[in-house]
Write a protein that holds these residues in place. Structure first.
Motif, PDB file in Angstrom:
ATOM      1  N   THR A   6       3.771  -7.940   0.981  1.00 21.65           N
ATOM      2  CA  THR A   6       3.893  -6.710   1.762  1.00 21.65           C
ATOM      3  C   THR A   6       3.774  -5.478   0.874  1.00 21.65           C
ATOM      4  N   LEU A  17       0.787  -2.641   1.049  1.00 23.97           N
ATOM      5  CA  LEU A  17       1.056  -1.219   1.227  1.00 23.97           C
ATOM      6  C   LEU A  17       0.451  -0.388   0.106  1.00 23.97           C
ATOM      7  N   ILE A  46       6.737 -13.142   0.743  1.00 13.31           N
ATOM      8  CA  ILE A  46       6.415 -12.202   1.810  1.00 13.31           C
ATOM      9  C   ILE A  46       6.689 -10.771   1.367  1.00 13.31           C
TER      10      ILE A  46
END
Length: 101
Positions: free
Chosen positions: A78, A82, A74
């Protein structure tokens, strides 16, 4: 358009601050109507535990698979998302505007 964004941000901040402050307003400063009498033993030297407690066993448990695999996955996804959003935003802004010389 900027004014709407400012109003929205101010509203969200005020709602957040109100939610944080609500428990303080709910606290009551008045003492309870009923009180109980308690007695304290003055002689503490002769007190012994009712049952001797054995020392706790130290068990080195293996971490569950969620901690070992899912959480790092995760975090990596992430960070990649981004980075992709930043790159995509920069490309879209560059194509919209031109430098005037």
């Amino acid at each position: 358009m900027k004014r709407l964004h400012r109003i929205t941000v101010i509203a969200l901040v005020s709602v957040l601050l109100t939610a944080i402050a609500l428990p303080a307003f709910a606290a009551s400063d008045t003492p309870a109507a009923e009180t109980t009498d308690t007695t304290v033993i003055d002689n503490h030297e002769n007190l012994k535990p009712a049952v001797p407690a054995p020392p706790p066993d130290v068990v080195d448990e293996e971490q569950p698979w969620t901690v070992r695999f899912i959480y790092p996955t995760i975090a990596i996804v992430t960070v990649l998302l981004l980075v992709g959003l930043v790159i995509g935003y920069n490309r879209s802004v560059r194509s919209r505007y031109t430098v005037v010389r």
